[in-house]
Design a protein around this motif. Sequence first.
Motif, PDB file in Angstrom:
ATOM      1  N   THR A   1       0.843  -1.196   0.000  1.00  0.00           N
ATOM      2  CA  THR A   1       0.000   0.000   0.000  1.00  0.00           C
ATOM      3  C   THR A   1       0.877   1.244   0.000  1.00  0.00           C
ATOM      4  O   THR A   1       1.921   1.276   0.651  1.00  0.00           O
ATOM      5  N   ASP A   2       0.451   2.268  -0.742  1.00  0.00           N
ATOM      6  CA  ASP A   2       1.188   3.532  -0.750  1.00  0.00           C
ATOM      7  C   ASP A   2       0.739   4.462   0.371  1.00  0.00           C
ATOM      8  O   ASP A   2       1.411   5.439   0.678  1.00  0.00           O
ATOM      9  N   THR A   3      -0.427   4.169   0.968  1.00  0.00           N
ATOM     10  CA  THR A   3      -0.897   4.915   2.132  1.00  0.00           C
ATOM     11  C   THR A   3      -0.766   4.006   3.340  1.00  0.00           C
ATOM     12  O   THR A   3      -1.263   2.879   3.331  1.00  0.00           O
TER      13      THR A   3
ATOM     14  N   ARG B   1       3.325  13.811   1.481  1.00  0.00           N
ATOM     15  CA  ARG B   1       3.649  12.841   0.432  1.00  0.00           C
ATOM     16  C   ARG B   1       5.162  12.800   0.231  1.00  0.00           C
ATOM     17  O   ARG B   1       5.801  13.835   0.066  1.00  0.00           O
TER      18      ARG B   1
ATOM     19  N   ILE C   1       4.670   7.844  -1.155  1.00  0.00           N
ATOM     20  CA  ILE C   1       4.022   7.180  -0.030  1.00  0.00           C
ATOM     21  C   ILE C   1       3.462   8.257   0.889  1.00  0.00           C
ATOM     22  O   ILE C   1       3.930   9.402   0.893  1.00  0.00           O
ATOM     23  N   PHE C   2       2.441   7.865   1.660  1.00  0.00           N
ATOM     24  CA  PHE C   2       1.781   8.823   2.545  1.00  0.00           C
ATOM     25  C   PHE C   2       1.451   8.116   3.851  1.00  0.00           C
ATOM     26  O   PHE C   2       0.738   7.110   3.858  1.00  0.00           O
TER      27      PHE C   2
ATOM     28  N   ILE D   1      -0.491   8.224   7.276  1.00  0.00           N
ATOM     29  CA  ILE D   1      -1.631   8.957   7.837  1.00  0.00           C
ATOM     30  C   ILE D   1      -1.284   9.519   9.213  1.00  0.00           C
ATOM     31  O   ILE D   1      -0.449   8.982   9.934  1.00  0.00           O
TER      32      ILE D   1
ATOM     33  N   SER E   1      -7.276   5.186  10.299  1.00  0.00           N
ATOM     34  CA  SER E   1      -7.204   3.917   9.581  1.00  0.00           C
ATOM     35  C   SER E   1      -8.542   3.615   8.921  1.00  0.00           C
ATOM     36  O   SER E   1      -9.611   3.914   9.464  1.00  0.00           O
TER      37      SER E   1
ATOM     38  N   TYR F   1      -3.247   0.724   7.688  1.00  0.00           N
ATOM     39  CA  TYR F   1      -4.210   1.557   6.968  1.00  0.00           C
ATOM     40  C   TYR F   1      -5.434   0.743   6.568  1.00  0.00           C
ATOM     41  O   TYR F   1      -6.560   1.232   6.610  1.00  0.00           O
TER      42      TYR F   1
END
Length: 263
Positions: free
Chosen positions: A65-67, A108, A136-137, A139, A145, A207
């Motif tokens: 996942t990028d987040t 980001r 990527i980020f 949170i 989440s 996430y």
Amino acid sequence: MRFLLFILICAGLILTAESCKKECHDRSNPDCENYDPCYGKQPLTADFETFEVSIFPDNWIPYSTDTLASSDVFFRAKEENVEYEWTVGSETITTRSFTRKNFPVGVRIPITLKVKRKTDFGCFPTDSVVAQTRNIFVIDGYENSKVAGYYQGYHTNNAADTFTVCIYIPEYSMNPPHEKTTISGLMNISTCADNKINVSGSESVGYKQYTFLSQDGFCHGAWGRVRVDSAFMGHIRIDYSYLKDLTDIKSQVDKTFLGKRIN
């Protein structure tokens, strides 16, 4: 007569061999008429995966996942046995995979991977070097989440009986008292006060994934994993287990809840 018979047999064998040769349709076989020297080969790719690092890996299933909810991130290139050059901030990394910690939240962050291999002039003459940049980020807060929320659904062993489950993940605080994550409505049994699982400190928040263990043996020591469907972000799956008898590991009961977000 024998000589003529010998000639006929040889001719038959030759025709049979030719017939077999014509029936060869394996593109990976150099002896076949449709042989393709590039069959099965793939163009070079700089695609890569990013994974949240779980502090409690039990029941955790890695997913790319990028987040992310974790500021500790594991990176892995999909391509094997090539030269790697990652750019993460001012740092350069030359291994296929690595872990980096303490990424800032709420911004980001560009990650660049460049891969290189010997040129395959016959199949891919122009892709000896390729690169890709993705962001990527991380949170800002576990409470953001995708797992948290209200879900309407059912246990897979009784789809006709629908009910609501609430997953509450509090905002993290360094100062006591610390609020507990709770899962309400999932288990309707006597040892779950108010039908609520109070989660112990043995939890991992991602996430799109969450693993939990009930506090101090309540709710029959329930433990499990919550996952949000990546393709349908409103759908959730909870695989969990508990012991009918806390003193008997053989009394384990396994259940699955499927739900859809309603808030």
